[in-house]
Motif scaffolding. Structure first.
Motif, PDB file in Angstrom:
ATOM      1  N   ALA A   7      -2.408  -8.547   3.617  1.00  8.72           N
ATOM      2  CA  ALA A   7      -3.549  -8.493   2.688  1.00  8.72           C
ATOM      3  C   ALA A   7      -4.064  -7.054   2.612  1.00  8.72           C
ATOM      4  O   ALA A   7      -4.221  -6.393   3.641  1.00  8.72           O
ATOM      5  N   ARG A   8      -4.269  -6.568   1.407  1.00 10.41           N
ATOM      6  CA  ARG A   8      -4.654  -5.173   1.189  1.00 10.41           C
ATOM      7  C   ARG A   8      -5.942  -5.079   0.381  1.00 10.41           C
ATOM      8  O   ARG A   8      -6.045  -5.727  -0.657  1.00 10.41           O
ATOM      9  N   PRO A   9      -6.886  -4.257   0.832  1.00  8.79           N
ATOM     10  CA  PRO A   9      -8.117  -4.101   0.039  1.00  8.79           C
ATOM     11  C   PRO A   9      -7.867  -3.276  -1.228  1.00  8.79           C
ATOM     12  O   PRO A   9      -7.013  -2.401  -1.256  1.00  8.79           O
ATOM     13  N   ARG A  10      -8.611  -3.616  -2.264  1.00 16.49           N
ATOM     14  CA  ARG A  10      -8.596  -2.804  -3.484  1.00 16.49           C
ATOM     15  C   ARG A  10      -9.962  -2.153  -3.606  1.00 16.49           C
ATOM     16  O   ARG A  10     -10.974  -2.792  -3.323  1.00 16.49           O
ATOM     17  N   ASP A  11      -9.990  -0.881  -4.003  1.00 17.00           N
ATOM     18  CA  ASP A  11     -11.296  -0.237  -4.093  1.00 17.00           C
ATOM     19  C   ASP A  11     -11.957  -0.560  -5.430  1.00 17.00           C
ATOM     20  O   ASP A  11     -11.366  -1.184  -6.297  1.00 17.00           O
ATOM     21  N   GLN A  32     -10.080   0.430  -8.604  1.00 16.08           N
ATOM     22  CA  GLN A  32      -8.947  -0.453  -8.956  1.00 16.08           C
ATOM     23  C   GLN A  32      -9.462  -1.741  -9.584  1.00 16.08           C
ATOM     24  O   GLN A  32      -8.878  -2.264 -10.530  1.00 16.08           O
ATOM     25  N   ARG A  33     -10.583  -2.239  -9.036  1.00 12.89           N
ATOM     26  CA  ARG A  33     -11.158  -3.473  -9.581  1.00 12.89           C
ATOM     27  C   ARG A  33     -11.655  -3.239 -11.003  1.00 12.89           C
ATOM     28  O   ARG A  33     -11.432  -4.060 -11.889  1.00 12.89           O
ATOM     29  N   GLU A  34     -12.325  -2.101 -11.203  1.00 18.69           N
ATOM     30  CA  GLU A  34     -12.828  -1.793 -12.550  1.00 18.69           C
ATOM     31  C   GLU A  34     -11.695  -1.651 -13.539  1.00 18.69           C
ATOM     32  O   GLU A  34     -11.762  -2.161 -14.660  1.00 18.69           O
TER      33      GLU A  34
HETATM   34  N1  ATP Z   1       0.209 -13.401   2.074  1.00 20.96           N
HETATM   35  C1  ATP Z   1       0.270 -12.242   1.446  1.00 20.96           C
HETATM   36  N2  ATP Z   1       1.467 -11.609   1.285  1.00 20.96           N
HETATM   37  C2  ATP Z   1       1.545 -10.412   0.647  1.00 20.96           C
HETATM   38  N3  ATP Z   1       0.494  -9.761   0.123  1.00 20.96           N
HETATM   39  C3  ATP Z   1      -0.719 -10.343   0.249  1.00 20.96           C
HETATM   40  C4  ATP Z   1      -0.883 -11.606   0.918  1.00 20.96           C
HETATM   41  N4  ATP Z   1      -2.201 -11.927   0.897  1.00 20.96           N
HETATM   42  C5  ATP Z   1      -2.807 -10.929   0.228  1.00 20.96           C
HETATM   43  N5  ATP Z   1      -1.937  -9.980  -0.164  1.00 20.96           N
HETATM   44  C6  ATP Z   1      -2.222  -8.768  -0.938  1.00 20.96           C
HETATM   45  O1  ATP Z   1      -3.546  -8.330  -0.661  1.00 20.96           O
HETATM   46  C7  ATP Z   1      -4.260  -8.051  -1.850  1.00 20.96           C
HETATM   47  C8  ATP Z   1      -5.440  -9.012  -1.988  1.00 20.96           C
HETATM   48  O2  ATP Z   1      -4.928 -10.332  -2.127  1.00 20.96           O
HETATM   49  P1  ATP Z   1      -5.577 -11.408  -3.090  1.00 20.96           P
HETATM   50  O3  ATP Z   1      -5.785 -10.847  -4.445  1.00 20.96           O
HETATM   51  O4  ATP Z   1      -4.784 -12.637  -2.957  1.00 20.96           O
HETATM   52  O5  ATP Z   1      -6.972 -11.552  -2.342  1.00 20.96           O
HETATM   53  P2  ATP Z   1      -8.308 -12.226  -2.846  1.00 20.96           P
HETATM   54  O6  ATP Z   1      -8.993 -12.708  -1.621  1.00 20.96           O
HETATM   55  O7  ATP Z   1      -8.022 -13.221  -3.901  1.00 20.96           O
HETATM   56  O8  ATP Z   1      -9.059 -10.966  -3.456  1.00 20.96           O
HETATM   57  P3  ATP Z   1     -10.390 -10.970  -4.392  1.00 20.96           P
HETATM   58  O9  ATP Z   1     -11.524 -10.900  -3.425  1.00 20.96           O
HETATM   59  O10 ATP Z   1     -10.260  -9.716  -5.203  1.00 20.96           O
HETATM   60  O11 ATP Z   1     -10.342 -12.210  -5.200  1.00 20.96           O
HETATM   61  C9  ATP Z   1      -3.257  -8.179  -2.977  1.00 20.96           C
HETATM   62  O12 ATP Z   1      -2.728  -6.897  -3.252  1.00 20.96           O
HETATM   63  C10 ATP Z   1      -2.203  -9.096  -2.418  1.00 20.96           C
HETATM   64  O13 ATP Z   1      -0.940  -8.865  -2.996  1.00 20.96           O
END
Ligand code: ATP
Ligand code: MG
Length: 328
Positions: free
Chosen positions: A179-183, A186-188
């Protein structure tokens, strides 16, 4: 999907869901914890086991289904890479952020979970889990009464939501190490691109104000009243609503808007059954001719309701500003 890392716990949880058959599954987690990734994985697995799966996407900013500022309903499909199908339902919230728009967010969530016609309904949520975000998550639970809450958490950060709702079954699972954070930027950018993609096929439509109703505004809600210098003035029980450049100088003015206030306003549009069908940008209201010009991909015959939103958008999807607190 092929780049998805599937922790053993995610597989176990999915097997448990196939076994226990909770119909409405609400997925919670902080920002970037992988909520949407888990929803996609779960939906694909349920679909592969032969079940119909509806997705209710309640994230207003970073969406998998449909345009930002809406709650949307879609259906998982088997098509490779496109497993989330067409938009089956949409409820306009009016903002890309839940704070200040909690009521339409919760109502939209309830309406679309209610409209979902599938063996499983997977509800994805946004990552605001503190403060007002925590409060709204509680009301979303109240509204949909999930059969299972899946909580993606690292170190107990969802407990302030889960404990008060301890009467609902909950499964706590950990996020993937991938799981990777987006700044913020990137969100905008992704919101801008999503709006731009939505409006790519939009056309100009001009509608008579007698053909449509306007929601989420006092404008046109009252009988016209003569006010010197005003483009429009209507009397409501709450006071006079006027559109005029300079102060109209009446004691009973409830709201005064500047001419042009409507330009580039993001609106929701609904059909004759008050079902959301999409978004529009207002080009302008002609108060003399009593018409409104919109920019929207929705076919003219479906445009019966216009719902004012909170956001001004350029044609290319960039955010120009917000409606001030006094509202429209
Ligand atoms: N199981 C996983 N395998 C590979 N990459 C992952 C996995 N879980 C999350 N990521 C990566 O981390 C990032 C955030 O994941 P995701 O968008 O699913 O999170 P989210 O909790 O829905 O975020 P948001 O708070 O923006 O809705 C994305 O770039 C995603 O590809
Ligand atoms: Mg998400």
């Amino acid at each position: 999907m092929k780049d998805l890392d599937i922790p053993a716990q995610w597989r176990e949880q999915t097997a448990g869901i196939l076994d226990g058959r909770p119909r409405v599954i609400l997925v919670l987690g902080g920002r970037d914890m992988g909520k949407s990734s888990f929803c996609r994985f779960l939906a694909a697995e349920l679909l592969a086991s032969g079940h119909s799966v509806a997705i209710v996407d309640t994230d207003l900013g970073q969406k998998d289904i449909g345009p930002p500022a809406t709650v949307t309903l879609g259906r998982a499909t088997g098509a490779a890479g496109q497993w989330i199908g067409d938009l089956e339902g949409l409820y306009f919230v009016g903002s890309t952020h839940p704070v200040g728009r909690m009521l339409p967010l919760v109502i939209g969530t309830a309406r679309l979970v209610g409209a979902a016609n599938a063996a499983f309904v997977v509800v994805d949520t946004d990552g605001y889990v503190d403060g007002a975000g925590r409060v709204v998550k509680g009301y979303q639970i109240d509204a949909v009464r999930p059969d299972l809450i899946v909580a993606l958490e690292k170190r107990g950060e969802l407990e302030p939501i889960l404990r008060p709702y301890g009467t609902y079954p909950a499964a706590r699972i950990r996020p993937s190490a991938k799981a990777r954070p987006r700044d913020r930027w990137q969100r905008e950018l992704s919101r801008k691109q999503a709006f731009a993609a939505y409006f790519r096929e939009a056309r100009r439509v001009e509608l008579g104000l007698d053909e449509v109703v306007l929601q989420r505004s006092l404008l046109f809600a009252g009988e016209p009243v003569a006010v010197a210098g005003a483009l429009y003035a209507g009397r409501t029980p709450e006071g006079v609503v006027a559109v005029a450049e300079t102060p109209v100088g009446r004691a009973d003015v409830a709201k005064q808007l500047r001419p042009g206030f409507e330009r580039n306003l993001l609106c929701g549009v609904a059909d004759g059954h008050d079902q959301g069908v999409g978004l529009a940008l207002v080009e302008g209201i002609d108060f003399g001719r009593r018409s409104v010009a919109l920019f929207s991909p929705v076919p003219r015959e479906k445009l019966r309701v216009i719902q004012f939103g909170d956001l001004y958008l350029a044609w290319d999807g960039s955010e120009l500003g917000r409606v001030d607190r006094a509202g429209l």
